[in-house]
Design a protein around this motif. Structure first.
Motif, mmCIF file in Angstrom:
data_model
loop_
_atom_site.group_PDB
_atom_site.id
_atom_site.type_symbol
_atom_site.label_atom_id
_atom_site.label_comp_id
_atom_site.label_asym_id
_atom_site.label_seq_id
_atom_site.Cartn_x
_atom_site.Cartn_y
_atom_site.Cartn_z
ATOM 1 N N LEU A 167 -34.797 14.104 -8.008
ATOM 2 C CA LEU A 167 -35.836 14.792 -9.044
ATOM 3 C C LEU A 167 -37.077 14.791 -8.354
ATOM 4 C CD1 LEU A 167 -36.059 15.838 -11.988
ATOM 5 C CD2 LEU A 167 -36.726 13.563 -12.774
ATOM 6 N N LEU A 168 -37.543 13.930 -7.799
ATOM 7 C CA LEU A 168 -39.072 14.016 -7.131
ATOM 8 C C LEU A 168 -38.792 14.948 -6.019
ATOM 9 C CD1 LEU A 168 -39.937 10.099 -7.086
ATOM 10 C CD2 LEU A 168 -41.047 11.798 -7.952
ATOM 11 N N ASP A 169 -37.857 15.004 -5.351
ATOM 12 C CA ASP A 169 -38.149 16.124 -4.313
ATOM 13 C C ASP A 169 -38.124 17.651 -4.931
ATOM 14 O OD1 ASP A 169 -37.544 14.235 -2.165
ATOM 15 O OD2 ASP A 169 -35.180 14.582 -2.258
ATOM 16 N N LEU A 170 -37.385 17.830 -6.021
ATOM 17 C CA LEU A 170 -37.682 19.010 -6.835
ATOM 18 C C LEU A 170 -38.987 19.199 -7.370
ATOM 19 C CD1 LEU A 170 -34.177 18.853 -8.675
ATOM 20 C CD2 LEU A 170 -34.886 20.505 -7.058
ATOM 21 N N ILE A 171 -39.784 18.169 -7.565
ATOM 22 C CA ILE A 171 -40.793 18.444 -8.410
ATOM 23 C C ILE A 171 -41.978 18.614 -7.052
ATOM 24 C CG2 ILE A 171 -42.951 16.934 -9.286
ATOM 25 C CD1 ILE A 171 -41.021 15.316 -10.678
ATOM 26 N N LEU A 172 -41.828 18.103 -6.062
ATOM 27 C CA LEU A 172 -42.548 18.399 -4.754
ATOM 28 C C LEU A 172 -42.404 19.869 -4.308
ATOM 29 C CD1 LEU A 172 -42.640 15.307 -2.247
ATOM 30 C CD2 LEU A 172 -44.139 15.721 -4.193
ATOM 31 N N ASP A 173 -40.966 20.216 -4.264
ATOM 32 C CA ASP A 173 -40.901 21.638 -3.879
ATOM 33 C C ASP A 173 -41.762 22.391 -4.993
ATOM 34 O OD1 ASP A 173 -39.477 20.492 -1.912
ATOM 35 O OD2 ASP A 173 -37.400 21.032 -2.947
ATOM 36 N N ALA A 174 -41.679 22.195 -6.136
ATOM 37 C CA ALA A 174 -42.392 23.271 -7.139
ATOM 38 C C ALA A 174 -43.864 22.969 -7.233
ATOM 39 C CB ALA A 174 -41.964 22.612 -8.433
ATOM 40 N N LEU A 175 -44.338 21.855 -6.641
ATOM 41 C CA LEU A 175 -45.974 21.749 -6.601
ATOM 42 C C LEU A 175 -46.657 22.551 -5.441
ATOM 43 C CD1 LEU A 175 -46.343 17.931 -6.872
ATOM 44 C CD2 LEU A 175 -47.016 19.408 -8.499
ATOM 45 N N PRO A 176 -47.901 22.873 -5.818
ATOM 46 C CA PRO A 176 -48.836 23.394 -4.746
ATOM 47 C C PRO A 176 -49.081 22.252 -3.844
ATOM 48 C CG PRO A 176 -50.164 23.107 -6.758
ATOM 49 C CD PRO A 176 -48.545 22.581 -7.371
ATOM 50 N N GLU A 177 -49.727 22.725 -2.693
ATOM 51 C CA GLU A 177 -50.114 21.928 -1.670
ATOM 52 C C GLU A 177 -50.976 20.872 -2.070
ATOM 53 O OE1 GLU A 177 -48.699 21.269 1.505
ATOM 54 O OE2 GLU A 177 -47.420 22.749 0.840
ATOM 55 N N ALA A 178 -50.909 19.460 -1.832
ATOM 56 C CA ALA A 178 -51.607 18.566 -2.119
ATOM 57 C C ALA A 178 -51.973 17.668 -0.864
ATOM 58 C CB ALA A 178 -51.131 17.447 -3.206
ATOM 59 N N PRO A 179 -53.122 17.124 -0.621
ATOM 60 C CA PRO A 179 -53.720 16.355 0.367
ATOM 61 C C PRO A 179 -52.705 15.181 0.475
ATOM 62 C CG PRO A 179 -55.266 15.879 -1.355
ATOM 63 C CD PRO A 179 -54.351 17.169 -1.998
ATOM 64 N N GLU A 180 -52.697 14.781 1.952
ATOM 65 C CA GLU A 180 -51.892 13.851 2.065
ATOM 66 C C GLU A 180 -52.430 12.312 1.780
ATOM 67 O OE1 GLU A 180 -50.187 13.473 6.227
ATOM 68 O OE2 GLU A 180 -49.296 15.471 5.936
ATOM 69 N N GLN A 181 -51.493 11.362 1.565
ATOM 70 C CA GLN A 181 -52.005 10.016 1.284
ATOM 71 C C GLN A 181 -52.763 9.476 2.400
ATOM 72 O OE1 GLN A 181 -51.845 8.292 -1.276
ATOM 73 N NE2 GLN A 181 -51.596 6.097 -0.764
ATOM 74 N N ARG A 182 -54.101 9.063 2.159
ATOM 75 C CA ARG A 182 -55.040 8.492 3.267
ATOM 76 C C ARG A 182 -55.638 7.191 2.575
ATOM 77 N NH1 ARG A 182 -59.565 10.956 3.500
ATOM 78 N NH2 ARG A 182 -59.881 9.998 5.713
ATOM 79 N N PHE A 183 -55.940 6.493 3.621
ATOM 80 C CA PHE A 183 -56.391 4.938 3.343
ATOM 81 C C PHE A 183 -57.742 4.858 4.001
ATOM 82 C CE2 PHE A 183 -52.057 4.567 2.740
ATOM 83 C CZ PHE A 183 -51.559 4.070 1.286
ATOM 84 N N GLY A 184 -58.722 4.393 3.247
ATOM 85 C CA GLY A 184 -60.140 4.346 3.951
ATOM 86 C C GLY A 184 -61.097 3.496 2.899
#
Length: 454
Positions: A167-184
């Motif tokens: 289900l999460l894969d399907l949600i990601l496919d439908a989402l517009p591009e998002a920034p990748e996870q970053r730590f800092g």
């Protein structure tokens, strides 16, 4: 450097939004907990537990997005249920993708069909989750949901996690591009928790600050169950305000959703930096108010006490309120105070200066040399009281940390609580710390006995 700046700018952009909608009690909050990977949304096996729209940040396959949990959506609802439905409608309007949750054990209801009609008109990507599919037989029943006319039903079990990754894969496919996870080390918007006993106006204040009905307001106490986060632009800065459930008298007296809501409130306090404690100025201070303030102080957060409903306070009540404050808040005279009316907006603009002042105090660091020079003068004027026939000495002092400020005194013996409070009071007079708790601890030097040489 330019590439790094561009990367940081991209990272600070808004995350795509997934709104989780559906009629009451189909398992939306359970599915939200499954998506975000922790038990954050309040779940109970009765309809109507989630009332506001509540946001969480989620990460899947290195991509971040915002999940909005909504109250049960019944387009035909009236009263409180209608207002919950309106919050769900707003969530749909703001979302990039809609996760429509249904219950295969019940099948298609009139409410499901009504929601589906609204979603078809919205023109947003919809992922249809057929929830409570715990076995192969229920998976076959999910096929009936094709009749809703909003695409392929995707069988999932929010409770057991069955097919939740798909289900999460399907949600990601439908989402517009998002920034990748970053730590800092970058610090986001400062986090302000609105706390207080039930029905003192926390949600009204959040709505006034946000300029819209962001949280449900109702004369019935206990309307807010989940902490509600809202980014608000005030004084040229962005702040993250967290509306919390009212903290009731004792956790052991609470049952079901109210008990878990109380735990969520405490967790929200832990992740905040400042607590704005709302108190109903029109009523006498209660033991409950004092216990909430003590809880905030124990967690080491900044304290701004907002006396709300000031529009209902007359001259007589102001006189008695001052007496109550002098008598009952004697241990925290350093807490900043503002008198406001969340309903009318009176003096709400004074909150931000108080919050900023408290945060400055919270981050104040006193240089070691200046701290020890101050203590030397203080001890000479007022030495520690004698204990057990000996007078303890303060050999050295240092500030161990900030947020909140913590001081360590290296001593030759135990210092009485009263003397440590005296030091704290004089520290505040000298260096400020308005609105911030200050912690003073001791390290007592161990006695060393030298061996006598023969």
């Amino acid at each position: 450097m330019a590439d790094l700046a561009a990367e940081q700018e991209a990272d600070s952009g808004p995350l795509p939004v997934v709104a989780v909608v559906g009629r009451p009690n189909v398992g939306k909050s359970t599915l939200v907990n499954r998506i975000i990977g922790r038990r954050e949304a309040v779940v109970e096996d009765v309809p109507g537990v989630t009332r506001d729209r509540v946001t969480y940040e989620a990460t899947w396959r290195g991509r971040r997005f915002t999940v909005v949990d909504t109250g049960g959506w019944d387009p035909e609802a009236t009263g409180m249920a209608q207002r919950i439905a309106e919050q769900a409608q707003v969530a749909v309007e703001l979302a990039d993708v809609i996760l429509f949750v249904t219950d295969v054990t019940v099948g298609i209801t009139d409410a499901d069909e009504a929601v589906a009609r609204v979603l078809r008109r919205a023109g947003k990507p919809v992922v249809l989750a057929a929830n409570k599919v715990d076995d192969q037989r229920a998976e076959l029943e999910a096929g009936a949901l094709w009749a809703l006319g909003i695409g392929t039903p995707h069988p999932v079990s929010a409770l057991h996690g069955r097919s939740s990754g798909d289900l999460l894969d399907l949600i990601l496919d439908a989402l517009p591009e998002a920034p990748e996870q970053r730590f800092g080390p970058e610090r986001g918007p400062r986090r302000i928790a609105l706390v207080g006993k039930p029905n003192v106006g926390k949600s009204s204040l959040l709505n006034k600050l946000a300029g819209e009905e962001r949280a449900l307001v109702d004369p019935m106490a206990g309307t807010t169950r989940d902490p509600v986060d809202e980014l608000v632009e005030l004084g040229g800065k962005t702040w993250r305000f967290i509306d919390t459930a009212g903290i009731r008298r004792r956790d052991r007296e609470l049952q079901g959703a109210d008990f878990y809501a109380s735990l969520r409130t405490r967790a929200a306090l832990e992740r905040s930096e400042v607590a704005v404690v709302l108190i109903d100025a029109s009523d006498p201070l209660t033991e409950q108010d004092l216990r909430i303030i003590s809880l905030v102080v124990e967690t080491g957060r900044c304290v701004v006490v907002a006396f709300n409903k000031w529009d209902l306070v007359d001259e007589d009540r102001r006189y008695y309120l001052e007496k109550e404050i002098d008598r009952q808040l004697v241990r925290i005279p350093w807490a900043l105070r503002v008198n406001i009316s969340a309903k009318t907006g009176r003096h709400v603009d004074r909150l931000v200066p108080a919050i900023e002042r408290a945060l400055d105090s919270w981050a104040t660091r006193v240089p070691t040399s200046r701290l020890n020079a101050f203590l030397t003068e203080l001890i000479q004027a007022t030495p520690p009281p004698v204990r057990g026939g000996k007078q303890p000495k303060i050999l050295f002092a240092t500030q161990a940390s900030v947020e909140p400020p913590k001081f360590v005194l290296f001593t030759s013996g135990f210092l009485e609580d009263t003397y440590r409070r005296f030091i704290e009071r004089r520290l505040r007079e000298e260096f400020g710390f308005a609105g911030s708790p200050v912690e003073i601890s001791m390290k007592i030097r161990e006695k060393r006995f030298a061996k006598k040489r023969g």
